[in-house]
Design a protein around this motif. Structure first.
Motif, PDB file in Angstrom:
ATOM      1  N   PHE A   1     -49.382 -45.475 -26.566  1.00 46.04           N
ATOM      2  CA  PHE A   1     -49.195 -45.916 -25.321  1.00 46.04           C
ATOM      3  C   PHE A   1     -50.385 -46.623 -24.946  1.00 46.04           C
ATOM      4  N   GLY A   2     -50.647 -47.691 -24.402  1.00 45.09           N
ATOM      5  CA  GLY A   2     -51.971 -48.297 -24.056  1.00 45.09           C
ATOM      6  C   GLY A   2     -51.638 -49.063 -22.963  1.00 45.09           C
TER       7      GLY A   2
ATOM      8  N   SER B   1     -52.944 -42.234 -15.165  1.00 44.40           N
ATOM      9  CA  SER B   1     -51.647 -41.766 -14.803  1.00 44.40           C
ATOM     10  C   SER B   1     -50.564 -42.591 -15.558  1.00 44.40           C
ATOM     11  N   TRP B   2     -50.757 -43.757 -15.695  1.00 44.62           N
ATOM     12  CA  TRP B   2     -49.789 -44.774 -16.588  1.00 44.62           C
ATOM     13  C   TRP B   2     -49.595 -44.044 -17.830  1.00 44.62           C
ATOM     14  N   ILE B   3     -50.834 -43.755 -18.565  1.00 43.18           N
ATOM     15  CA  ILE B   3     -50.863 -43.319 -19.938  1.00 43.18           C
ATOM     16  C   ILE B   3     -49.866 -41.955 -19.834  1.00 43.18           C
TER      17      ILE B   3
ATOM     18  N   GLY C   1     -53.189 -43.879 -25.274  1.00 46.81           N
ATOM     19  CA  GLY C   1     -52.784 -42.220 -25.451  1.00 46.81           C
ATOM     20  C   GLY C   1     -51.834 -42.291 -26.527  1.00 46.81           C
ATOM     21  N   HIS C   2     -51.672 -40.871 -26.941  1.00 46.33           N
ATOM     22  CA  HIS C   2     -51.119 -40.713 -28.298  1.00 46.33           C
ATOM     23  C   HIS C   2     -50.329 -39.170 -28.316  1.00 46.33           C
TER      24      HIS C   2
ATOM     25  N   VAL D   1     -48.934 -51.691 -23.777  1.00 45.86           N
ATOM     26  CA  VAL D   1     -48.487 -51.677 -25.068  1.00 45.86           C
ATOM     27  C   VAL D   1     -47.750 -50.280 -25.570  1.00 45.86           C
ATOM     28  N   ALA D   2     -46.597 -50.191 -26.100  1.00 45.65           N
ATOM     29  CA  ALA D   2     -46.130 -48.754 -26.388  1.00 45.65           C
ATOM     30  C   ALA D   2     -45.167 -48.854 -27.580  1.00 45.65           C
ATOM     31  N   SER D   3     -44.856 -47.530 -28.088  1.00 45.82           N
ATOM     32  CA  SER D   3     -44.127 -47.419 -29.247  1.00 45.82           C
ATOM     33  C   SER D   3     -42.691 -47.610 -29.017  1.00 45.82           C
TER      34      SER D   3
END
Length: 476
Positions: A21-22, A33-35, A88-89, A211-213
């Motif tokens: 997630f970015g 906080s979004w991440i 994030g991951h 951008v996200a999975s």
């Protein structure tokens, strides 16, 4: 006879490698906080470790550790992360040991500055690349293939004008599955391998690009879905907005989209490459009802992914859909079974049967897959112990016969029960009154004609599998 390892070493449940997630606020607002919230919505994709990296005043800072998102990111830890760009991951290891050093994002310092990388997937040539780079002086601090990607991008960046061009030049070297986020102090870059093995999508809310999975993560932060990242596409987000590089698009001869995203991995409220995960699972259940009908009193799903397919079976067959299980949501993947005599109790701790719902009834039990048959057999026995007169098992995927090398921990062939027994024999071993799998030739109906990888069922890999073992420390 099937060669079975100790049950603590071979997992019955399958796992995805990770979620990414970015976000980039082009007006300079704080987005850590979004991440945090985005990773919460992707927690199902990895429960071993997690991390967040942010760009603050053109300096990349990060925090990562072993554990779930809410365990790692206490208010104190999160308050230390400020910046307008962040990635994030969440991780589950399919290649590389489960240790803190392998947690992502991976932050690298090199001659041009800093890079942070978050990666979902597996490279089939990671071992060869690592050895080649080490012979030329590279020193690796982790055992994950993501560090190989980081090294290649950093190496190419020394000889080209931008980070996005460095990503472009690195992509021909890396073979396999990667949905990738790369953050420099000034840019957020996303890339998806030309086969499209793993999902990746783009969203936007006000001045922030995401951008996200999975699309469920966009929903969590209130971002509007824009589109999926195309296989082979490189996305560049900077203070001016979003740009796309499609030079590697449409190069793959076959699609590598993982069909198991729709069967099991993804959240049902996600839409991947234009196809609803929920609708896919409903359709799988309908197909099972058409191809493997049976007289029964109740259709039930094994939580969670079996529930939607069970609804589809009930809709198609006219047999009532009901709830037979209570799931303990607080038992994680790393549940410790200290003694051999207690290992069979793990299923009972995760699931319990609603006795009044199944007593005296003929049950159709829908599950997403069978790896070794141990877990499914235990659940069948639980239903019968609760008073079910018959238990008919239906599986919303075909039999597993081949391993996966692209980020899913499907074991080697000798550990897959479908390679050693017929469907009837597997059903008998499980104690089921009958067993039926989703037909391979009808699986395409689940995803509305979308091209996908089904190598774990038929051995037809879109990309040649590795000639060397890339999964030596995988936990089966």
């Amino acid at each position: 006879m099937i060669k079975q390892k100790d049950s603590c070493q071979i997992k019955e449940e399958l796992h995805e490698e990770c979620g990414v997630f970015g976000a980039y606020n082009t007006k300079g607002g704080d987005i850590a906080s979004w991440i945090y919230y985005g990773l919460f919505s992707l927690q199902h994709r990895g429960q071993e470790s997690c991390g967040i990296a942010v760009s603050e005043n053109r300096d990349i800072r990060y925090y990562k550790d072993m554990g779930l998102v809410n365990e790692v990111f206490t208010p104190e830890n999160l308050d230390k992360l400020h910046g307008d760009i962040a990635i994030g991951h969440v991780r589950y290891s399919t290649a590389g040991s489960s240790v803190r050093a392998n947690a992502q994002p991976l932050v690298t310092k090199y001659v041009k500055g800093q890079l942070a990388i978050a990666h979902n997937g597996n490279l089939v040539n990671a071992v060869d690349l690592r050895e080649e780079l080490e012979k030329n002086g590279a020193i690796f601090q982790t055992t994950i293939d993501s560090e190989v990607i980081a090294y290649l991008v950093a190496r190419e960046r020394v000889h080209c004008p931008s980070v996005e061009e460095a990503v472009f030049r690195a992509m021909p070297y890396i073979q396999g599955a990667y949905s990738l986020l790369v953050m420099s102090p000034r840019k957020l870059i996303a890339a998806r391998d030309p086969y499209g093995f793993k999902p990746l999508c783009i969203g936007k809310r006000d001045d922030t690009w995401v951008v996200a999975s999975e699309t469920c993560a966009l929903d969590t932060v209130g971002a509007e879905f824009i589109r999926d990242v195309e296989p082979g596409e490189i996305i560049v987000i900077n203070e001016e907005g979003l740009a796309s590089d499609r030079r590697y698009c449409n190069l793959a001869e076959k699609s590598g989209r993982c069909i198991f995203e729709y069967i099991y991995f993804a959240r049902p409220d996600s839409v991947i490459d234009g196809v609803s995960v929920f609708n896919s699972r409903i359709m799988a259940g309908k197909i099972l009802a058409q191809t493997h009908p049976v007289e029964a009193d109740l259709v039930v799903g094994v939580p969670e992914s079996g529930n939607d397919a069970a609804m589809g079976y009930a809709l198609e067959s006219g047999i009532p859909y009901g709830r037979a299980f209570v799931k303990n949501n607080y038992v994680g993947r790393t549940f410790i079974k200290p003694k051999q005599s207690m290992r069979e109790q793990s299923v009972k701790i995760k699931l319990n049967v609603l006795k009044d719902a199944v007593k005296g009834k003929r049950i159709i039990m829908i599950d997403d897959s069978i790896v070794r048959g141990t877990t499914s057999g235990n659940i069948v026995q639980m239903l019968k112990n609760a008073g079910a007169t018959e238990v008919h098992v239906r599986i919303s995927s075909p039999p597993f016969k081949y391993p996966c090398y692209f980020g899913t921990d499907i074991p080697n062939r000798d550990q897959l029960i479908a390679n050693h027994y017929t469907v009837e024999e597997i059903g008998e071993m499980m104690g089921a009154d009958s067993l039926g799998y989703l037909d391979l030739d009808r699986m395409g109906e689940m995803v509305e004609g979308l091209e996908y990888c089904q190598a774990c069922f038929n051995g037809d890999y879109p990309l040649a599998p590795p000639t060397r073992d890339i999964r030596g420390d995988m936990e089966f």
